[in-house]
Design a protein around this motif. Structure first.
Motif, PDB file in Angstrom:
ATOM      1  N   ARG A  66      38.849  24.436  30.480  1.00  0.00           N
ATOM      2  CA  ARG A  66      40.005  23.542  30.374  1.00  0.00           C
ATOM      3  C   ARG A  66      40.953  23.633  31.572  1.00  0.00           C
ATOM      4  NH1 ARG A  66      42.044  23.214  24.070  1.00  0.00           N
ATOM      5  NH2 ARG A  66      40.048  22.596  23.157  1.00  0.00           N
ATOM      6  N   ILE A  95      32.485  10.481  27.869  1.00  0.00           N
ATOM      7  CA  ILE A  95      32.786  11.913  27.967  1.00  0.00           C
ATOM      8  C   ILE A  95      32.711  12.309  29.432  1.00  0.00           C
ATOM      9  CG2 ILE A  95      32.343  14.151  26.893  1.00  0.00           C
ATOM     10  CD1 ILE A  95      30.000  12.827  25.408  1.00  0.00           C
ATOM     11  N   TYR A 106      35.687  21.772  32.235  1.00  0.00           N
ATOM     12  CA  TYR A 106      36.783  20.896  31.828  1.00  0.00           C
ATOM     13  C   TYR A 106      36.117  19.659  31.248  1.00  0.00           C
ATOM     14  CZ  TYR A 106      40.995  17.954  32.327  1.00  0.00           C
ATOM     15  OH  TYR A 106      42.070  17.127  32.100  1.00  0.00           O
ATOM     16  N   LYS A 108      36.533  16.246  28.386  1.00  0.00           N
ATOM     17  CA  LYS A 108      37.303  15.428  27.463  1.00  0.00           C
ATOM     18  C   LYS A 108      36.472  14.225  27.030  1.00  0.00           C
ATOM     19  CE  LYS A 108      42.125  16.348  28.792  1.00  0.00           C
ATOM     20  NZ  LYS A 108      43.383  15.701  29.245  1.00  0.00           N
ATOM     21  N   TYR A 109      36.885  13.597  25.927  1.00  0.00           N
ATOM     22  CA  TYR A 109      36.208  12.395  25.457  1.00  0.00           C
ATOM     23  C   TYR A 109      37.235  11.432  24.887  1.00  0.00           C
ATOM     24  CZ  TYR A 109      36.704  14.290  20.722  1.00  0.00           C
ATOM     25  OH  TYR A 109      37.212  14.777  19.550  1.00  0.00           O
ATOM     26  N   ARG A 116      42.938  10.905  26.108  1.00  0.00           N
ATOM     27  CA  ARG A 116      41.650  11.555  25.942  1.00  0.00           C
ATOM     28  C   ARG A 116      41.829  12.926  25.285  1.00  0.00           C
ATOM     29  NH1 ARG A 116      37.730   9.111  27.967  1.00  0.00           N
ATOM     30  NH2 ARG A 116      36.391  10.891  28.493  1.00  0.00           N
ATOM     31  N   THR A 117      40.779  13.388  24.616  1.00  0.00           N
ATOM     32  CA  THR A 117      40.842  14.614  23.818  1.00  0.00           C
ATOM     33  C   THR A 117      39.938  15.681  24.415  1.00  0.00           C
ATOM     34  OG1 THR A 117      41.224  13.318  21.810  1.00  0.00           O
ATOM     35  CG2 THR A 117      40.462  15.587  21.528  1.00  0.00           C
ATOM     36  N   PHE A 118      40.461  16.903  24.562  1.00  0.00           N
ATOM     37  CA  PHE A 118      39.618  18.017  24.992  1.00  0.00           C
ATOM     38  C   PHE A 118      38.531  18.284  23.954  1.00  0.00           C
ATOM     39  CE2 PHE A 118      43.161  19.571  27.770  1.00  0.00           C
ATOM     40  CZ  PHE A 118      42.413  19.798  28.916  1.00  0.00           C
ATOM     41  N   ILE A 119      37.328  18.574  24.412  1.00  0.00           N
ATOM     42  CA  ILE A 119      36.352  19.098  23.471  1.00  0.00           C
ATOM     43  C   ILE A 119      36.833  20.481  23.033  1.00  0.00           C
ATOM     44  CG2 ILE A 119      34.480  17.792  24.542  1.00  0.00           C
ATOM     45  CD1 ILE A 119      33.391  20.426  25.651  1.00  0.00           C
ATOM     46  N   THR A 120      36.451  20.896  21.854  1.00  0.00           N
ATOM     47  CA  THR A 120      36.964  22.153  21.299  1.00  0.00           C
ATOM     48  C   THR A 120      36.385  23.357  22.046  1.00  0.00           C
ATOM     49  OG1 THR A 120      35.169  22.365  19.697  1.00  0.00           O
ATOM     50  CG2 THR A 120      37.110  21.085  19.028  1.00  0.00           C
ATOM     51  N   CYS A 124      32.751  23.937  23.813  1.00  0.00           N
ATOM     52  CA  CYS A 124      32.641  24.510  25.164  1.00  0.00           C
ATOM     53  C   CYS A 124      31.619  25.636  25.198  1.00  0.00           C
ATOM     54  CB  CYS A 124      33.996  25.036  25.642  1.00  0.00           C
ATOM     55  SG  CYS A 124      35.140  23.792  26.252  1.00  0.00           S
TER      56      CYS A 124
END
Length: 205
Positions: A66, A95, A106, A108-109, A116-120, A124
């Motif tokens: 991230r 994505i 890093y 996001k989607y 946009r949202t970070f993948i968890t 990761c």
């Protein structure tokens, strides 16, 4: 012609897949490092990608997920997925996976570039990102988990032959070595990789 995503049974088979190359550079890039790679569908696990760059001692400050690995020397993968009867647009679901030589990720989607949202953190870790630095080259591997893809798109239809879209990138936004390269051409007067309409086509063979 669409990129044929070969089905593989183990990661070690990745270099038997169709090779792609990052050869197009833009926006007054100060460097143009050659890069290439392979993408396959690892049965029941997801997309597996290996990328290799001809670059000595790449900048690699970030070690945690991230973080802005685009400020390091990074390689990136973008995927876009359309819904049924939807035309590809820059507001389609896509994505972005961005990695440095340390394997820091890093990602996001979302639909479009905003909100946009970070993948968890869990996803990761599932990506199993791994970097490797050698004397004159560096590489990175990543698994894009099928379980995550099933959450954001109709992945069963993709496995059955539905087209999806992608681009691969080489980047650094650090001024001394700033560069922007892509596999498929980008039509933009200013630096911008977030343009699904410029992605290439792919299909799982």
């Amino acid at each position: 012609m669409a990129y044929q995503v070969k089905r593989i049974n183990k990661k070690e088979e990745i270099e038997s897949c169709e090779q792609f190359a990052i050869e197009q550079y833009y926006w007054d890039s100060k460097q143009e490092p050659k890069a290439h790679g392979w993408m396959g569908y690892l049965e029941n696990q997801g997309f597996f990608v290996k990328m290799v760059c001809e670059e000595k001692n790449p900048r690699r400050e970030h070690t945690e997920h991230r973080k802005r690995v685009c400020d390091d020397s990074g390689m990136e993968i973008f995927f876009a997925f359309t819904e049924e009867n939807e035309d590809l647009s820059n507001d389609s679901m896509y994505i972005n996976f961005e990695m440095n030589a340390n394997g820091a990720l890093y990602a996001k989607y979302g639909k479009g570039r905003k909100n946009r949202t970070f993948i968890t953190e869990e996803v990761c870790e599932m990506c199993q990102t791994k970097g490797c630095v050698e004397e004159d080259t560096w590489s990175v591997e990543i698994l894009i988990p099928e379980s995550f893809l099933e959450e954001i798109c109709d992945f069963e239809r993709i496995k059955a032959g539905k087209m999806f879209y992608f681009n691969f990138y080489k980047i650094s936004e650090t001024k001394e070595i700033e560069h922007f390269g892509s596999c498929y051409p980008i039509n933009s007067p200013t630096p911008n990789f977030h343009l699904p309409v410029c992605f290439g086509k792919a299909v799982i063979a």
